[in-house]
Design a protein around this motif. Structure first.
Motif, PDB file in Angstrom:
ATOM      1  N   ALA A 139      -0.230  -5.980  22.913  1.00 21.64           N
ATOM      2  CA  ALA A 139       0.792  -5.858  21.868  1.00 21.64           C
ATOM      3  C   ALA A 139       0.169  -5.995  20.479  1.00 21.64           C
ATOM      4  N   ALA A 140      -0.749  -6.937  20.334  1.00 17.47           N
ATOM      5  CA  ALA A 140      -1.404  -7.141  19.044  1.00 17.47           C
ATOM      6  C   ALA A 140      -2.264  -5.936  18.670  1.00 17.47           C
ATOM      7  N   ARG A 141      -2.963  -5.366  19.652  1.00 14.80           N
ATOM      8  CA  ARG A 141      -3.785  -4.167  19.393  1.00 14.80           C
ATOM      9  C   ARG A 141      -2.895  -2.977  19.006  1.00 14.80           C
ATOM     10  N   ASP A 142      -1.758  -2.836  19.704  1.00 19.41           N
ATOM     11  CA  ASP A 142      -0.824  -1.763  19.366  1.00 19.41           C
ATOM     12  C   ASP A 142      -0.298  -1.942  17.934  1.00 19.41           C
ATOM     13  N   ALA A 143       0.058  -3.176  17.589  1.00 15.23           N
ATOM     14  CA  ALA A 143       0.548  -3.457  16.232  1.00 15.23           C
ATOM     15  C   ALA A 143      -0.529  -3.139  15.197  1.00 15.23           C
ATOM     16  N   GLN A 144      -1.774  -3.442  15.534  1.00 16.44           N
ATOM     17  CA  GLN A 144      -2.877  -3.143  14.620  1.00 16.44           C
ATOM     18  C   GLN A 144      -3.012  -1.629  14.421  1.00 16.44           C
ATOM     19  N   GLY A 145      -2.905  -0.885  15.499  1.00 20.57           N
ATOM     20  CA  GLY A 145      -2.997   0.573  15.409  1.00 20.57           C
ATOM     21  C   GLY A 145      -1.885   1.164  14.546  1.00 20.57           C
ATOM     22  N   LEU A 146      -0.662   0.690  14.748  1.00 18.40           N
ATOM     23  CA  LEU A 146       0.466   1.168  13.947  1.00 18.40           C
ATOM     24  C   LEU A 146       0.296   0.813  12.470  1.00 18.40           C
ATOM     25  N   LEU A 147      -0.185  -0.389  12.218  1.00 18.00           N
ATOM     26  CA  LEU A 147      -0.415  -0.818  10.836  1.00 18.00           C
ATOM     27  C   LEU A 147      -1.467   0.049  10.165  1.00 18.00           C
ATOM     28  N   GLU A 148      -2.540   0.365  10.870  1.00 16.29           N
ATOM     29  CA  GLU A 148      -3.604   1.194  10.288  1.00 16.29           C
ATOM     30  C   GLU A 148      -3.108   2.608   9.977  1.00 16.29           C
ATOM     31  N   VAL A 149      -2.242   3.141  10.827  1.00 17.96           N
ATOM     32  CA  VAL A 149      -1.659   4.458  10.564  1.00 17.96           C
ATOM     33  C   VAL A 149      -0.790   4.385   9.298  1.00 17.96           C
ATOM     34  N   LYS A 150       0.013   3.335   9.193  1.00 18.85           N
ATOM     35  CA  LYS A 150       0.877   3.153   8.020  1.00 18.85           C
ATOM     36  C   LYS A 150       0.041   3.024   6.755  1.00 18.85           C
ATOM     37  N   ILE A 151      -1.027   2.224   6.805  1.00 17.58           N
ATOM     38  CA  ILE A 151      -1.901   2.048   5.648  1.00 17.58           C
ATOM     39  C   ILE A 151      -2.537   3.366   5.244  1.00 17.58           C
ATOM     40  N   SER A 152      -3.000   4.108   6.218  1.00 20.34           N
ATOM     41  CA  SER A 152      -3.624   5.405   5.940  1.00 20.34           C
ATOM     42  C   SER A 152      -2.642   6.352   5.252  1.00 20.34           C
ATOM     43  N   LYS A 153      -1.419   6.398   5.753  1.00 20.06           N
ATOM     44  CA  LYS A 153      -0.396   7.273   5.165  1.00 20.06           C
ATOM     45  C   LYS A 153      -0.065   6.840   3.745  1.00 20.06           C
ATOM     46  N   LEU A 154       0.103   5.541   3.533  1.00 16.68           N
ATOM     47  CA  LEU A 154       0.418   5.033   2.196  1.00 16.68           C
ATOM     48  C   LEU A 154      -0.720   5.305   1.215  1.00 16.68           C
ATOM     49  N   LYS A 155      -1.962   5.128   1.673  1.00 18.18           N
ATOM     50  CA  LYS A 155      -3.112   5.406   0.800  1.00 18.18           C
ATOM     51  C   LYS A 155      -3.138   6.874   0.395  1.00 18.18           C
ATOM     52  N   ASP A 156      -2.833   7.757   1.338  1.00 15.10           N
ATOM     53  CA  ASP A 156      -2.788   9.188   1.043  1.00 15.10           C
ATOM     54  C   ASP A 156      -1.699   9.496   0.017  1.00 15.10           C
ATOM     55  N   LEU A 157      -0.520   8.914   0.206  1.00 18.38           N
ATOM     56  CA  LEU A 157       0.581   9.152  -0.727  1.00 18.38           C
ATOM     57  C   LEU A 157       0.236   8.671  -2.128  1.00 18.38           C
ATOM     58  N   VAL A 158      -0.342   7.492  -2.233  1.00 21.92           N
ATOM     59  CA  VAL A 158      -0.707   6.938  -3.541  1.00 21.92           C
ATOM     60  C   VAL A 158      -1.825   7.764  -4.180  1.00 21.92           C
ATOM     61  N   ALA A 159      -2.832   8.116  -3.395  1.00 25.14           N
ATOM     62  CA  ALA A 159      -3.974   8.862  -3.937  1.00 25.14           C
ATOM     63  C   ALA A 159      -3.584  10.249  -4.421  1.00 25.14           C
ATOM     64  N   ASN A 160      -2.596  10.851  -3.793  1.00 22.42           N
ATOM     65  CA  ASN A 160      -2.204  12.214  -4.146  1.00 22.42           C
ATOM     66  C   ASN A 160      -0.874  12.276  -4.894  1.00 22.42           C
ATOM     67  N   ALA A 161      -0.471  11.136  -5.459  1.00 22.79           N
ATOM     68  CA  ALA A 161       0.785  11.080  -6.205  1.00 22.79           C
ATOM     69  C   ALA A 161       0.627  11.727  -7.575  1.00 22.79           C
ATOM     70  N   LYS A 162       1.634  12.440  -7.957  1.00 21.22           N
ATOM     71  CA  LYS A 162       1.694  13.005  -9.308  1.00 21.22           C
ATOM     72  C   LYS A 162       3.014  12.532  -9.901  1.00 21.22           C
ATOM     73  N   VAL A 163       2.896  11.665 -10.883  1.00 22.43           N
ATOM     74  CA  VAL A 163       4.087  11.105 -11.513  1.00 22.43           C
ATOM     75  C   VAL A 163       4.662  12.135 -12.488  1.00 22.43           C
ATOM     76  N   ILE A 164       5.943  12.346 -12.371  1.00 22.08           N
ATOM     77  CA  ILE A 164       6.626  13.300 -13.243  1.00 22.08           C
ATOM     78  C   ILE A 164       7.039  12.571 -14.516  1.00 22.08           C
ATOM     79  N   ASP A 165       6.681  13.154 -15.655  1.00 24.11           N
ATOM     80  CA  ASP A 165       7.036  12.586 -16.951  1.00 24.11           C
ATOM     81  C   ASP A 165       8.514  12.866 -17.198  1.00 24.11           C
ATOM     82  N   GLU A 166       9.321  11.841 -17.060  1.00 21.02           N
ATOM     83  CA  GLU A 166      10.770  12.004 -17.167  1.00 21.02           C
ATOM     84  C   GLU A 166      11.202  12.465 -18.555  1.00 21.02           C
ATOM     85  N   SER A 167      10.388  12.220 -19.573  1.00 14.94           N
ATOM     86  CA  SER A 167      10.746  12.637 -20.933  1.00 14.94           C
ATOM     87  C   SER A 167      10.635  14.153 -21.110  1.00 14.94           C
ATOM     88  N   LYS A 168       9.953  14.820 -20.192  1.00 13.15           N
ATOM     89  CA  LYS A 168       9.777  16.270 -20.299  1.00 13.15           C
ATOM     90  C   LYS A 168      10.727  17.059 -19.398  1.00 13.15           C
TER      91      LYS A 168
END
Length: 156
Positions: free
Chosen positions: A50-79
């Protein structure tokens, strides 16, 4: 090439917070694995599995979040303008066949929440609306067929 993820600054801040929380879970799961490992035979240790499974799921989540943050483009709301539908616009439309009026804000995929009126720009309806002006009639190809919308208003 990685996909760009359009979002507001608020959306990016939330992703960064989620990433920090996920990274903070790594030592907790490592400790749970170590504790389960001390209990003996790993082939019959459900806690270890169970702990190994939880670790695997956490690593997938971290990887996805890192990708989203790294490839984020913030839209300038003033424009953001209201002459044509674009990201972060609040759009009021009429479903022509059903004679119902709907209103939603077009946002990036990570911020979509249809229950709160936030429609992802990648959805068929948002794709159909993007680039059109007030008064235009657009057709959205959805899984159940084609829906015609009239754009009643565009605001910020």
């Amino acid at each position: 090439m990685a996909d760009i993820h359009y979002m507001t600054q608020e959306g990016l801040d939330k992703l960064k917070k989620d990433l920090a929380e996920a990274l903070a879970q790594r030592p907790v799961i490592s400790a749970a694995i170590a504790e389960a490992r001390e209990k003996g035979d790993l082939s019959e240790n459900a806690e270890y599995d169970a702990a190994r499974d939880a670790q695997g799921l956490l690593e997938v989540k971290i990887s996805k979040l890192k990708d989203l943050v790294a490839n984020a483009k913030v839209i300038d709301e003033s424009k953001v303008r209201t002459d044509k539908v674009q990201m972060l616009n609040k759009v009021k439309v009429e479903n022509i066949s059903m004679k119902t009026i709907m209103e939603f804000t077009i946002v990036g995929e990570t911020e979509a929440d249809f229950a709160h009126g936030k429609l992802a720009a990648t959805t068929p309806i948002a794709k159909a609306l993007l680039g059109h002006a007030k008064g235009d009639i657009v057709e959205a190809k959805v899984p159940s067929g084609v829906i015609k919308f009239k754009i009643l208003d565009i605001s910020i």
